[in-house]
Design a protein around this motif. Structure first.
Motif, PDB file in Angstrom:
ATOM      1  N   TYR A  33       9.847   2.827   1.519  1.00  0.00           N
ATOM      2  CA  TYR A  33       9.951   2.860   2.987  1.00  0.00           C
ATOM      3  C   TYR A  33      10.788   1.665   3.414  1.00  0.00           C
ATOM      4  O   TYR A  33      11.114   0.780   2.612  1.00  0.00           O
ATOM      5  CB  TYR A  33       8.574   2.850   3.650  1.00  0.00           C
ATOM      6  N   ASP A  82       4.101   2.445  -4.940  1.00  0.00           N
ATOM      7  CA  ASP A  82       3.243   2.658  -6.118  1.00  0.00           C
ATOM      8  C   ASP A  82       3.230   1.444  -7.042  1.00  0.00           C
ATOM      9  O   ASP A  82       2.794   1.517  -8.182  1.00  0.00           O
ATOM     10  CB  ASP A  82       3.676   3.914  -6.885  1.00  0.00           C
ATOM     11  N   THR A 123      -5.526   4.843   9.048  1.00  0.00           N
ATOM     12  CA  THR A 123      -5.759   6.294   8.960  1.00  0.00           C
ATOM     13  C   THR A 123      -5.705   6.802   7.527  1.00  0.00           C
ATOM     14  O   THR A 123      -6.175   7.909   7.252  1.00  0.00           O
ATOM     15  CB  THR A 123      -4.735   7.069   9.802  1.00  0.00           C
ATOM     16  N   GLN A 124      -5.134   6.022   6.614  1.00  0.00           N
ATOM     17  CA  GLN A 124      -4.952   6.468   5.233  1.00  0.00           C
ATOM     18  C   GLN A 124      -6.106   6.069   4.312  1.00  0.00           C
ATOM     19  O   GLN A 124      -6.081   6.376   3.118  1.00  0.00           O
ATOM     20  CB  GLN A 124      -3.642   5.887   4.667  1.00  0.00           C
ATOM     21  N   LEU A 125      -7.135   5.407   4.842  1.00  0.00           N
ATOM     22  CA  LEU A 125      -8.202   4.875   3.987  1.00  0.00           C
ATOM     23  C   LEU A 125      -9.313   5.876   3.693  1.00  0.00           C
ATOM     24  O   LEU A 125     -10.172   5.602   2.849  1.00  0.00           O
ATOM     25  CB  LEU A 125      -8.799   3.613   4.617  1.00  0.00           C
ATOM     26  N   SER A 126      -9.348   6.997   4.389  1.00  0.00           N
ATOM     27  CA  SER A 126     -10.389   8.029   4.154  1.00  0.00           C
ATOM     28  C   SER A 126     -11.786   7.407   4.209  1.00  0.00           C
ATOM     29  O   SER A 126     -12.586   7.511   3.274  1.00  0.00           O
ATOM     30  CB  SER A 126     -10.168   8.716   2.798  1.00  0.00           C
ATOM     31  N   PHE A 138       0.812  -1.212   0.000  1.00  0.00           N
ATOM     32  CA  PHE A 138       0.000   0.000   0.000  1.00  0.00           C
ATOM     33  C   PHE A 138       0.850   1.268   0.000  1.00  0.00           C
ATOM     34  O   PHE A 138       0.485   2.279  -0.617  1.00  0.00           O
ATOM     35  CB  PHE A 138      -0.930  -0.010   1.223  1.00  0.00           C
ATOM     36  N   PHE A 139       1.991   1.214   0.662  1.00  0.00           N
ATOM     37  CA  PHE A 139       2.828   2.405   0.795  1.00  0.00           C
ATOM     38  C   PHE A 139       3.864   2.521  -0.321  1.00  0.00           C
ATOM     39  O   PHE A 139       4.842   3.259  -0.205  1.00  0.00           O
ATOM     40  CB  PHE A 139       3.506   2.408   2.169  1.00  0.00           C
ATOM     41  N   TYR A 198      -1.567   2.992  11.355  1.00  0.00           N
ATOM     42  CA  TYR A 198      -1.321   4.088  10.415  1.00  0.00           C
ATOM     43  C   TYR A 198      -1.975   3.794   9.060  1.00  0.00           C
ATOM     44  O   TYR A 198      -2.545   4.696   8.432  1.00  0.00           O
ATOM     45  CB  TYR A 198       0.182   4.293  10.235  1.00  0.00           C
ATOM     46  N   PHE A 199      -1.908   2.546   8.621  1.00  0.00           N
ATOM     47  CA  PHE A 199      -2.580   2.170   7.379  1.00  0.00           C
ATOM     48  C   PHE A 199      -4.058   2.528   7.440  1.00  0.00           C
ATOM     49  O   PHE A 199      -4.625   3.081   6.494  1.00  0.00           O
ATOM     50  CB  PHE A 199      -2.400   0.666   7.132  1.00  0.00           C
ATOM     51  N   ASN A 223      -9.846   3.438  14.379  1.00  0.00           N
ATOM     52  CA  ASN A 223      -9.786   4.335  13.217  1.00  0.00           C
ATOM     53  C   ASN A 223     -10.978   4.188  12.279  1.00  0.00           C
ATOM     54  O   ASN A 223     -10.938   4.664  11.151  1.00  0.00           O
ATOM     55  CB  ASN A 223      -8.491   4.062  12.433  1.00  0.00           C
TER      56      ASN A 223
END
Length: 497
Positions: free
Chosen positions: A172, A71, A202-205, A68-69, A199-200, A227
């Motif tokens: 990363y 491309d 938190t990135q899902l919107s 996920f982190f 943290y993952f 989250n």
């Protein structure tokens, strides 16, 4: 709307949890709902996208958080030996081809390019210097991440992993020391696997229209609940959810996989059991031990696209079983039972489908008993069109929350022999109507004797047509249209609260 399904990992011999997810993906596809299958553990024994495709899942819906982190897009193994040689400038004059790898020698450096198990392309490449593993590069259609090793007590121990973007630059890093894992994502430092998953999330919107389904728990549920925002959270129960021998009228011991979710049931929006009977048991227990009445839906974890083999000729007295070849599946009991029955009914045959750690032990048992002619290990196969050729199905598992292979067996009209244990066998077997429910025993010799008796009754049964018809009748409920209706009902209810 997106439905996120959370699991730990996937393997080449995946469990019923992953197969249940594959069925669910097909239902969501027909419902035109965007869905993702999130895997939180790093897969090191192959390409997770090939594993998913092997089970019929769309790789575009598979979301390993370690990708996920970056491309890098989902891809099957497509990086060739030729690409490796050209891009790494390997000395092909030292090239040595073996069945599962290619090696190259350069002074004190040995390079081993290991083939993936499906396409014959590059899975990973080892770099060994002076006999010590120092680096391992992993590939799909591109290099995805590298592991760096240091020798500790003459064993290679990983201390760092670098994850790449498509351009080859590091996206990363992960650092490992004394079993502690630290992630560095640019200026951000995360000090554990839990923080990484957190943290993952938190990135899902996430929005109020999204649904988060927890299939397996291991620091996942905490991160999800922390989250979730306005998203709805559900838990799918894939196995027996409590320990009956440690439970009384005042206290209950939950299955470890569900203890956190049950303890926090007041903030879980819904639970899903695979059978109506388990739903009823769980509802009573929530009321008795916690004084709550949460939403519980009974939705089969699998479905049938159609009934198969109604006019197909069956191979008389030819039985089958299918599962992971693991100790808890007790396939060895089935083998011993068939060997006993063979002494009276020499025409009996058994095919065993599946792979797993017990395969060598099972093959030795078959060979030691001179049973190779009538008991065969068939390996992993797509069984959809295979069931209909068989006379009956045998299960020795004493713990099945549902049993996808049981559903598929009745969907092809097979009668089933299995123990009278919750919940799968009791769902798919009507005793003496489409098979036999056998007495449960913790004693292996007694269990084998019960299996042998049930198998003998099945192969000598004069009501084969009646048994077959009853199996088909039971299978009707598990057709896709019914499964889809149940999920549509759930989604509508939980998103309109």
């Amino acid at each position: 709307m997106t439905i996120y399904n959370f699991n730990l990992a996937m393997g080449w011999a995946s469990s019923g949890v992953e197969y249940a997810q594959a069925y669910r993906e097909n239902v969501f596809k027909k419902m035109a709902i965007d869905n993702k299958f999130v895997f939180t553990e790093l897969i090191l024994n192959g390409n997770i996208f090939d594993m998913a495709a092997q089970m019929g899942m769309s790789i575009d819906n598979v979301l390993p958080i370690h990708f996920f982190f970056t491309d890098i897009m989902p891809a099957k193994s497509a990086y060739t030996i030729k690409q490796l040689e050209e891009e790494t400038n390997l000395d092909v004059t030292t090239k040595k081809l073996m069945p599962d790898r290619v090696t190259y020698k350069d002074g004190d450096t040995l390079i081993r390019a290991n083939f993936d198990r499906i396409h014959g392309n590059v899975d990973f490449v080892d770099y060994v210097i002076n006999g010590y593993l120092v680096r391992k590069d992993h590939y799909t259609n591109i290099k995805t991440f590298s592991e760096y090793y240091v020798p500790v007590n003459n064993q290679a121990e990983v201390y760092r992993r670098a994850f790449y973007n498509k351009n080859g630059q590091i996206a990363y890093e992960q650092f490992i020391e004394n079993e502690q894992v630290i992630y560095r994502l640019g200026a951000l430092i995360l000090y554990s696997e839990f923080e990484f998953v957190d943290y993952f999330m938190t990135q899902l919107s996430l929005t109020s229209k999204d649904i988060l389904i927890i299939d397996r728990e291991k620091y996942i549920a905490t991160a999800v609940l922390n989250n979730k925002g306005q998203a709805k959270v559900g838990v799918v129960i894939h196995a027996e959810h409590f320990s009956s021998n440690q439970t009384d009228k005042r206290h209950i011991v939950w299955n470890n996989f569900y203890e956190y979710q049950f303890t926090n049931a007041n903030v879980i929006d819904f639970f899903v059991t695979a059978t109506q009977k388990q739903k009823e048991v769980l509802a009573k227990q929530f009321k008795l031990y916690k004084g709550i009445n949460p939403k519980i839906y009974a939705i089969p974890v699998g479905s049938l696209d159609k009934l198969r083999g109604k006019r197909h000729k069956r191979d008389t007295k030819h039985l089958m079983t299918a599962s992971r070849l693991a100790e808890e599946k007790h396939v060895d009991w089935i083998i011993e039972a068939v060997i006993k029955v063979h002494q009276k009914t020499s025409s009996i045959q058994l095919d065993i489908f599946g792979t797993g750690a017990s395969m060598p032990k099972l093959q030795k048992m078959i060979s030691d008993n001179n049973a190779d002619d009538y008991i065969k290990l068939m390996g992993h196969k797509d069984l959809q069109e295979i069931y209909k050729a068989y006379y009956g199905y045998v299960s020795a598992s004493q713990s099945e929350g549902f049993g996808l292979t049981l559903m598929e067996a009745v969907g092809s009209g097979l009668p089933i022999v299995g123990f009278d244990v919750p919940y799968g066998n009791q769902t798919f077997i009507d005793d003496a109507a489409n098979g036999f429910l056998l007495p449960f025993s913790t004693n292996s010799e007694e269990s084998i004797a019960y299996l042998a008796d049930g198998i003998e009754q099945l192969v000598d049964n004069s009501r084969q047509d009646s048994f077959k018809n009853t199996s088909y009748q039971k299978a009707e409920f598990f057709l896709e249209k019914n499964n889809q209706y149940l999920w549509e009902k759930l989604v509508k209810e939980v998103t309109h609260d």
